[in-house]
Scaffold this motif. Sequence first.
Motif, PDB file in Angstrom:
ATOM      1  N   LEU A 265       0.243  -1.294   0.617  1.00 38.16           N
ATOM      2  CA  LEU A 265      -0.049   0.279  -0.069  1.00 38.16           C
ATOM      3  C   LEU A 265       0.780   1.043   0.167  1.00 38.16           C
ATOM      4  N   SER A 269      -0.441   4.050  -2.592  1.00 36.32           N
ATOM      5  CA  SER A 269      -0.918   5.126  -1.818  1.00 36.32           C
ATOM      6  C   SER A 269       0.730   6.347  -1.615  1.00 36.32           C
ATOM      7  N   SER A 273      -4.113  12.696   0.265  1.00 32.30           N
ATOM      8  CA  SER A 273      -6.069  12.649   0.300  1.00 32.30           C
ATOM      9  C   SER A 273      -6.209  13.096  -1.854  1.00 32.30           C
ATOM     10  N   THR A 354      -7.838  10.142  -5.778  1.00 38.01           N
ATOM     11  CA  THR A 354      -8.256   9.460  -5.194  1.00 38.01           C
ATOM     12  C   THR A 354      -8.734   7.707  -5.840  1.00 38.01           C
ATOM     13  N   SER A 356     -10.120   3.168  -5.421  1.00 44.15           N
ATOM     14  CA  SER A 356      -9.733   1.971  -4.992  1.00 44.15           C
ATOM     15  C   SER A 356      -8.910   0.862  -5.890  1.00 44.15           C
ATOM     16  N   ASP A 373      -4.153   8.265  -4.087  1.00 46.33           N
ATOM     17  CA  ASP A 373      -4.533   8.375  -2.799  1.00 46.33           C
ATOM     18  C   ASP A 373      -5.547   7.159  -2.532  1.00 46.33           C
ATOM     19  N   ARG A 375      -8.319   4.265  -1.464  1.00 53.53           N
ATOM     20  CA  ARG A 375      -8.452   3.285  -0.513  1.00 53.53           C
ATOM     21  C   ARG A 375      -9.406   2.685  -0.707  1.00 53.53           C
ATOM     22  N   GLU A 379     -14.409   2.938   2.248  1.00 53.43           N
ATOM     23  CA  GLU A 379     -13.692   4.034   2.790  1.00 53.43           C
ATOM     24  C   GLU A 379     -13.909   5.180   1.983  1.00 53.43           C
ATOM     25  N   ILE A 380     -13.716   5.560   0.478  1.00 50.84           N
ATOM     26  CA  ILE A 380     -14.042   6.295  -0.137  1.00 50.84           C
ATOM     27  C   ILE A 380     -15.496   6.940  -0.087  1.00 50.84           C
TER      28      ILE A 380
END
Lengths: 386, 127
Positions: A265, A269, A273, A354, A356, A373, A375, A379-380
């Motif tokens: 991750l 990532s 944000s 952002t 996934s 970012d 996620r 969660e997003i």
Amino acid sequence: MDLTRDEEDALHGRRGEAMETAYRVLVATGEAMGAAALGGVSWAHLSGVNYNTIGDAGARFLADMAAAGARVRTRTTLNPMGYDSRADHGLPDEFVRGQEGIASSYGQMGVDLSFSCIPYEIFRESDLLPRAGGRVAFAESNAAIYANSVGGLRTNKESAFGALAAALSGKSPVAPPEDPGSVPTVRLRVDSASDLDYGLLGYFAGAAGSRTVNIEGAAEAMGHRSCKSLCAGMGTSGTCSRFSLGARAAGERIDFGREERDAALDSLSTAGSGDMIALGSPQLGAGELASLAAMVGGARFQKRCVVFCARASLEAAEASGDAAGLRRAGCELLADCCACLTPLVSADDVDSVTTSSVKAAYYLSRSNGVGVDLRPISEIVRGEAR
Amino acid sequence: MRRTVVAGRAMGEVLRSSMPINFLGAVDAARGTITDPAHDLHGRALRGTILAFPHGIGSSVGAYTVYALKANGVAPAAMVCARADASVVSGCAIAGIPLMLDGGLCEGVRDGQACTVDTAARTVVPA
């Protein structure tokens, strides 16, 4: 590799220039993988469609092939292009011209202009899948891994040229059997793994094996979204074309626990944000659009949220009302294109995105040059829709 | 053991990497350079080299990048890989870039040394 007389003729240019090019690829690929012969395929799925990725050199190659008489001999679908053909994105004319040229060359060759990276999903519902165990030639890595691992089909992890050669000849090299001792087992040791965890698992496992990776500890809990995420992650990091599930005695054993997950991750990532949200890579299917609509409920995304989906999935979502629901939540629904390598996400407009998707994260960062970012989808939605 | 995948003979300086290359994500096809900051060949030019690396990874479209390097005049003169992957193999086949498989990645010659690759003899020797 043994060739029939017809195949020899094609290789030596006696079936035209386009077929000679196709056979040059088939023979080099077959020799490299140790194939004994070529075998028939009933479906080819092409990559090399987006002007952003193949550029003028690729566009010229395809135009030359089409002009040289290249025509597909088996059902052939293709990957997303750079944008939604029915939306006005204000892209430079040069890009649109380049992209239209590519689409037109494929059309001339007889390719079904599906512009989707989830052929397994959109054709399952239309009952167009070949019989179980059938040989196909998929270039899109997530689709090849899906087809081999859960789709009941068999494909090499074809390159863009390999799949094109298969489409034009109706054949692909038959891979020799795999040595079971060379298949590593990756043990999933992350509790209540999210869809993102499965993507990271795939990314980790893809680099651990060369052809097949066995995954232990995933079996029952893995839903469709997690499965797609696993396939896409695996296709991004290595050369694997398949995963198997369950316990296995032979081969190397590697754990994928919290520590390995966090390391994967951290490498992907790069931002805390995002200035916008991009969902896709692979494109969302109709079921995922419905589940996203349900997750969002009556809330609204507070920043630009682009959802990439297949045209057929979008049409299904229009009919069910999910598309309207997602638009009310502020989502922009785009077909024909996808999150990775699209010109619609540019470092000129945003610093970070952002998402996934592990695959989107990889290419957004490396090719689009934006921060990522990364996620889980839940969660997003929780963090960005109010 | 060495194996020929795309036949040919070429000269160039050996550019060796211990890391796989994602041609789509980590190579600038116009300039012919490695753009991934995490790669050990970051910033290095591929043009005219004998590029020796373990294997290609990632997107199937990497094959087009290999072809584009050639079309743009910035391709390696030859490639040597420890194992074959479809994108590098088919890209080299279309572009006419000699490609040899060699588990030892040109053992016996130095990085930067000017060498000749000859796939018929399966050799990489100082030029």
